[in-house]
Design an enzyme around this catalytic site. Structure first.
Site, mmCIF file in Angstrom:
data_model
loop_
_atom_site.group_PDB
_atom_site.id
_atom_site.type_symbol
_atom_site.label_atom_id
_atom_site.label_comp_id
_atom_site.label_asym_id
_atom_site.label_seq_id
_atom_site.Cartn_x
_atom_site.Cartn_y
_atom_site.Cartn_z
ATOM 1 N N ASP A 9 0.381 -0.945 0.307
ATOM 2 C CA ASP A 9 -0.274 0.355 -0.079
ATOM 3 C C ASP A 9 1.481 1.446 -0.224
ATOM 4 O O ASP A 9 1.926 1.162 0.265
ATOM 5 C CB ASP A 9 -1.063 -0.029 1.378
ATOM 6 C CG ASP A 9 -1.578 1.178 1.209
ATOM 7 O OD1 ASP A 9 -2.408 1.736 -0.163
ATOM 8 O OD2 ASP A 9 -1.899 1.338 2.448
ATOM 9 N N ASP B 59 -0.404 4.603 0.901
ATOM 10 C CA ASP B 59 -0.113 5.931 2.152
ATOM 11 C C ASP B 59 -0.426 4.920 3.543
ATOM 12 O O ASP B 59 -1.309 4.491 3.909
ATOM 13 C CB ASP B 59 -1.747 6.842 2.456
ATOM 14 C CG ASP B 59 -1.186 7.529 0.498
ATOM 15 O OD1 ASP B 59 -1.378 8.786 1.176
ATOM 16 O OD2 ASP B 59 -2.100 7.346 -0.167
ATOM 17 N N ASP C 169 -1.786 -0.585 5.416
ATOM 18 C CA ASP C 169 -2.512 -0.031 7.059
ATOM 19 C C ASP C 169 -4.175 0.186 7.233
ATOM 20 O O ASP C 169 -4.320 0.255 7.640
ATOM 21 C CB ASP C 169 -1.288 1.305 7.230
ATOM 22 C CG ASP C 169 -2.146 2.155 6.519
ATOM 23 O OD1 ASP C 169 -2.393 2.251 5.194
ATOM 24 O OD2 ASP C 169 -2.332 3.587 6.730
#
Length: 372
Positions: free
Chosen positions: A122, A124, A316
């Site tokens: 991922d 961000d 996250d």
């Protein structure tokens, strides 16, 4: 990337995507109120019922916003997070449910002996810190170097909710595959891999939600207009989805954000809203997510054999849970959640923050070089 069994070329991406998507379940409905779903001869009673249903939907969305968006202070300087004293609940969570991927590194790579590792990341909150301005979520030079080194040793891809163009501008590396818009905009290019042939140098593009582009543009403009009066709110068109950021919105106005988003979506029954970290994501109602994107990438790169490939996915956000779930159900590979708080997750392991992600990636590269 190390792909010793030949170049990863997608021969028929649409056919492959259709196999993964299957048939959309009849009960797959958007979170928002369906447009025109309340027309009836019931008069005032129907109007009251509609208002009640809308209030339930708005309150449900508000609850989801609060539960997925804990207010934690963060230092925007990469690698210098000011961590509080160890939280007993977090320690217990790591010990019993989601161990540190750094502490568990040896057992992780032990299962990869004689197999290929594929790395999915991922963006961000994983490769860059979470910041107040989404346009300033830049990747540090040291993290970029770590990701570049990983891509030289392993098949690697970025899987982000951002538009593919935007995340490519942030990462600035051509050695990877990119899946933007939560996996609805995937591009692989065999020209970036070793062992490529002249026939397969063109980029391969797969966009399972392409028909929604005009609708996404329209809803993006509507959301931008209705939220313009809310201080701190911002709308980001990510091509196949729209992000409504409320990180900088006063919490007393969160319900207004939820209400406005819900009202806009009443006119778009083929769109749904999901929630992430301080963001509402407006997406097409199709059977596609980051988990499907990972399966597609594994197949398209010739890495779908669960007996010989160990996929590692690091993320996250709540949307990354779809990828964690796929790896768990395949009984192959590892999901790694990036979090400083205990969470319910399908991931097997955890890392605290982007600095630990970088440490894990560097460890993977060192391990690969020493194992050759």
């Amino acid at each position: 990337m190390d792909l010793s069994n030949g170049s990863p070329v997608i021969t028929d991406p649409m056919a492959m995507g259709q196999q993964l998507m299957g048939v959309l379940p009849s009960n797959m409905m958007p979170f928002s109120v369906m447009a025109g779903g309340y027309s009836s001869a019931g008069g005032a009673g129907v109007s009251v019922s509609r208002r009640k249903i809308e209030e339930v939907l708005v309150n449900g969305l508000l609850d989801a916003m609060k539960s997925s968006s804990p207010r934690k202070k963060h230092n925007v300087v990469f690698g210098q997070e000011n961590l509080p004293e160890e939280d007993p609940a977090y320690s217990a969570w790591m010990q019993t449910k989601c161990p540190s991927a750094l502490a568990s590194f040896k057992p992780i790579v032990a299962t990869a002996q004689g197999k290929k590792i594929a790395v999915f990341l991922d963006y961000d909150g994983t490769l860059s810190p979470i910041v107040d301005d989404p346009d300033k979520a830049v990747m540090s030079p040291v993290m970029r170097a770590a990701v570049r080194n990983v891509a030289k040793q392993f098949p690697a891809a970025i899987v982000s909710g951002r538009s593919r163009k935007k995340v490519l501008e942030f990462v600035k590396l051509k050695e990877l595959c990119y899946a933007g818009s939560h996996g609805m905009d995937i591009m692989t290019s065999s020209a970036n891999y070793k062992h490529n042939t002249e026939k397969g140098k063109e980029a391969n593009l797969f966009q399972p939600a392409r028909e929604f582009l005009p609708m996404i543009d329209e809803v993006s403009k509507s959301l931008l207009e209705v939220t313009s009066g809310i201080e701190g709110a911002s709308v980001e068109n990510n091509k196949f989805c729209v992000s409504v950021h409320y990180r900088n919105v006063d919490e007393k106005d969160w319900k207004l954000v939820a209400r406005l988003v819900n009202e806009v979506l009443e006119d778009f029954p083929r769109l749904k809203v999901t929630n992430g970290r301080m963001v509402l994501e407006v997406r097409p109602v199709i059977d596609w997510d980051k988990g499907k994107a990972v399966e597609f990438l594994l197949q398209s790169l010739g890495l779908s054999d669960s007996g010989s490939v160990i996929p590692i996915y690091i993320g996250d956000d709540r949307t990354d849970e779809d990828a964690f779930k796929v790896l768990r159900e395949r009984n192959c590979g590892y999901g790694i959640l990036v979090s400083q708080v205990p969470k319910e997750t399908e991931a097997f392991y955890s890392l605290r923050d982007p600095s630990e992600v970088m440490e894990f990636l560097n460890s993977l590269v060192r391990w690969k070089k020493h194992s050759i």
